[in-house]
Design a protein around this motif. Structure first.
Motif, short mmCIF file in Angstrom:
data_model
loop_
_atom_site.label_atom_id
_atom_site.label_comp_id
_atom_site.label_asym_id
_atom_site.label_seq_id
_atom_site.Cartn_x
_atom_site.Cartn_y
_atom_site.Cartn_z
N GLY A 9 31.62 56.43 28.60
CA GLY A 9 32.16 55.55 27.56
C GLY A 9 31.16 55.33 26.44
O GLY A 9 31.52 55.22 25.26
N LYS A 10 29.88 55.23 26.84
CA LYS A 10 28.82 55.09 25.83
C LYS A 10 28.79 56.30 24.92
O LYS A 10 28.61 56.19 23.69
N PHE A 11 28.97 57.53 25.46
CA PHE A 11 29.00 58.73 24.63
C PHE A 11 30.21 58.72 23.70
O PHE A 11 30.14 59.16 22.54
N ILE A 33 30.19 58.93 19.64
CA ILE A 33 31.04 59.84 18.87
C ILE A 33 31.75 59.09 17.75
O ILE A 33 31.76 59.52 16.59
N LYS A 34 32.34 57.95 18.08
CA LYS A 34 33.05 57.15 17.08
C LYS A 34 32.11 56.64 16.00
O LYS A 34 32.43 56.65 14.80
N ASN A 35 30.92 56.17 16.41
CA ASN A 35 29.94 55.68 15.45
C ASN A 35 29.46 56.79 14.52
O ASN A 35 29.27 56.59 13.32
N THR A 64 36.35 48.23 24.31
CA THR A 64 36.80 47.37 23.21
C THR A 64 36.13 47.79 21.89
O THR A 64 36.76 47.84 20.84
N SER A 65 34.83 48.10 21.97
CA SER A 65 34.10 48.55 20.78
C SER A 65 34.66 49.86 20.26
O SER A 65 34.79 50.05 19.04
N ASN A 66 35.02 50.76 21.17
CA ASN A 66 35.58 52.05 20.75
C ASN A 66 36.90 51.87 20.01
O ASN A 66 37.18 52.56 19.03
N LYS A 67 37.72 50.94 20.48
CA LYS A 67 39.00 50.69 19.80
C LYS A 67 38.76 50.12 18.40
O LYS A 67 39.43 50.49 17.44
N ALA A 68 37.79 49.20 18.29
CA ALA A 68 37.49 48.62 16.99
C ALA A 68 36.98 49.69 16.02
O ALA A 68 37.34 49.70 14.83
N LEU A 69 36.15 50.59 16.52
CA LEU A 69 35.64 51.67 15.67
C LEU A 69 36.76 52.60 15.25
O LEU A 69 36.80 53.07 14.10
N ALA A 70 37.69 52.87 16.16
CA ALA A 70 38.83 53.74 15.83
C ALA A 70 39.66 53.11 14.72
O ALA A 70 40.10 53.81 13.78
N ASP A 71 39.87 51.77 14.80
CA ASP A 71 40.64 51.08 13.76
C ASP A 71 39.90 51.13 12.42
O ASP A 71 40.52 51.34 11.37
#
Length: 513
Positions: free
Chosen positions: A200-202, A206-208, A44-51
């Motif tokens: 997933g943490k990696f 990457i996104k961050n 969920t966090s990865n999707k928010a970062l992508a947005d």
């Protein structure tokens, strides 16, 4: 173990402790479900970062419409960051899918069938060497991302806080056996759900990290924008030193001027029309001496009040044409040689200057540099012209003397004739023709023939004809037996110089001692 303050990292470190304990215990369904919850949270966090990152990329597009020239370099870097980050994210995703497939895949509800399985992560990441490959790729990505930070101070700060870090925990050397590798520490004998969560943490890192770099690049757009709080006139001249016949070009505007407001410009009493806030005037240069250009710039008031005027004054000089034509060696052109000539004209760019010669040929070899060849003695005249404001203008001419290259000096060894030691003469191979004290280096004469006579005491007079510089074979034995008191004569000597003309040289005699 001391935990860092970042909540996400706290969560990951706690998870590592749990994984260590699971190696010696049966894994309960509750623990596996806990990993599933953490994994879902990371996704969920990865999707928010992508947005969030997509929003920043759209802001680059919007800024391009405002000022493409300023934004384009930063947008190009941001697009590179997006590309390499997406490529790495997809690579990690492929590893997750491989581990899930190797563990038995997913059920009809989309859940991993064998969440507790230990074989698949170990086989894929350790045995199949995907772990070291992932480690290398993550390190490479970190270095590439940091390379887009061009400000040293900002780079040092971001390097410390960039989420994407490749390191092994402090517990890697516990329980003996020496330090563990990065792959062993993260993936050896861990449950499938734990390995997927770690990957997933990696992806989250990457996104961050992508977010941190593009935020920096977007901030640099405004960081490089100057803020002006004063208005003043300025004038730019194409040159402050001109010759008669040239044209003075002046660009006139106000500091921090706007392309949407055209000021009223008056120069030397003449009104100048402005375009996009800039006025240009062309003034023919005439009369030798210092000249002045002055006037006013008037701007309408933004508030609708009285217009504001700003006076300006600028000076420039008009000088007579000064053309320099010089032979690089001396004021003589030599037949048969490539004579270098330098030409310059004050106030005129070298590329606008050209030259020609009467009585020879002239070739340009560089900026202000020419090669002249001549073939007949006498005089030659070099004429110089320039293209000034679209017109051909004569800049001057110069007359040169044209001469043949001087005669050489006949030598045997280093001797020019007269007295010479017999021992020195006997070891020489022939007759030389050398130029002495000549301005050009490397100019040589060729000896093409002569008659040599040898008068030795107690022996008959010997002579022979040479067809080159070398002593003829008919007198070689006599030369080797020369003694003090003998004499050697050279006559009918023929030499050929750089002009390919055969010259006759005066006779010379060597008296041996």
């Amino acid at each position: 173990m001391a935990l860092p303050r970042d909540p996400r990292q706290k969560m990951i470190n706690i998870m590592y402790l749990v994984l260590t304990a699971m190696l010696a215990l049966n894994v309960s369904a509750e623990i596996l479900n806990a990993f599933s919850i953490v994994n879902n949270s990371i996704n969920t966090s990865n999707k928010a970062l992508a947005d969030k990152n997509d929003f920043i990329y759209k802001q680059f597009d919007a800024q391009m419409k405002e000022n493409a020239a300023k934004v384009a370099p930063y947008k190009a870097k941001a697009e590179d960051v997006k590309k390499i980050s997406a490529s790495m994210y997809d690579y990690v995703q492929s590893l997750k899918e491989t581990i899930i497939t190797e563990s038995g895949g997913k059920d009809e509800h989309g859940e991993i069938k064998d969440k507790a399985g230990l074989d698949a992560p170990t086989r894929v990441m350790e045995n199949n060497k995907k772990g070291p490959e992932l480690e290398a790729k993550l390190k490479e990505l970190r270095a590439k991302l940091l390379s887009y930070i061009d400000d040293p101070k900002s780079k040092a700060q971001i390097e410390k806080t960039l989420p994407l870090k490749i390191e092994v925990g402090k517990s890697s050397d516990d329980h003996g056996g020496g330090p563990k590798t990065w792959t062993t520490y993260h993936f050896n004998m861990v449950p499938t759900i734990a390995a997927v969560t770690i990957l997933g943490k990696f992806q989250n890192d990457i996104k961050n990290s992508e977010s941190a770099v593009i935020d920096y690049l977007f901030g640099r757009i405004e960081a490089n924008t100057f803020k002006f709080d004063k208005v003043r006139p300025f004038i730019s001249l194409n040159s402050k030193n001109l010759m008669e016949g040239q044209t003075l070009t002046a660009n006139i505007a106000v500091g921090a001027y706007s392309t949407t407001v055209n000021p009223t410009i008056v120069v030397n009493g003449q009104s100048i029309e402005a375009h996009e806030g800039l006025g240009t005037i062309n003034i023919p240069a005439s009369g030798i001496g210092e000249k002045t250009i002055s006037g006013t710039i008037t701007l309408p008031s933004p508030s609708g009040g009285a217009p504001e005027s700003y006076p300006f004054t600028e000076t420039y000089n008009v000088g007579a044409s000064a053309t320099s034509i010089s032979a690089d060696k001396m004021n003589v052109l030599y037949i048969g040689l490539q004579n270098p000539i330098s030409i310059s004209a004050a106030g005129v760019p070298a590329e606008q200057v050209s030259a020609s010669i009467t009585g020879g040929n002239m070739t340009k070899r560089g900026s202000g540099e020419y090669i002249v060849t001549v073939s007949q003695p006498g005089k030659a005249v070099i004429n110089v012209v320039a293209n000034i404001d679209g017109k051909t203008k004569s800049l001057g001419q110069k007359e040169f003397r044209v001469k043949r290259v001087p005669d050489p000096v006949l030598k045997v060894g280093v001797n020019k004739g007269g007295s010479m030691k017999a021992a020195d003469f006997k070891v020489q191979g022939g007759l030389r023709a050398d130029l002495e004290d000549f301005e050009f280096e490397g100019v040589k004469y060729e000896v093409i023939g002569y008659r040599v006579g040898i008068s030795a005491k107690g022996k008959e007079y010997q002579e022979g004809d040479a067809t080159s510089a070398y002593f003829p074979g008919s007198v070689t034995a006599s030369i080797r037996s020369l003694r003090p008191g003998d004499e050697v004569f050279f006559e009918n000597v023929k030499v050929k110089g750089p002009d390919n003309i055969v010259r006759s040289m005066p006779s010379t005699i060597f008296k041996l001692n």
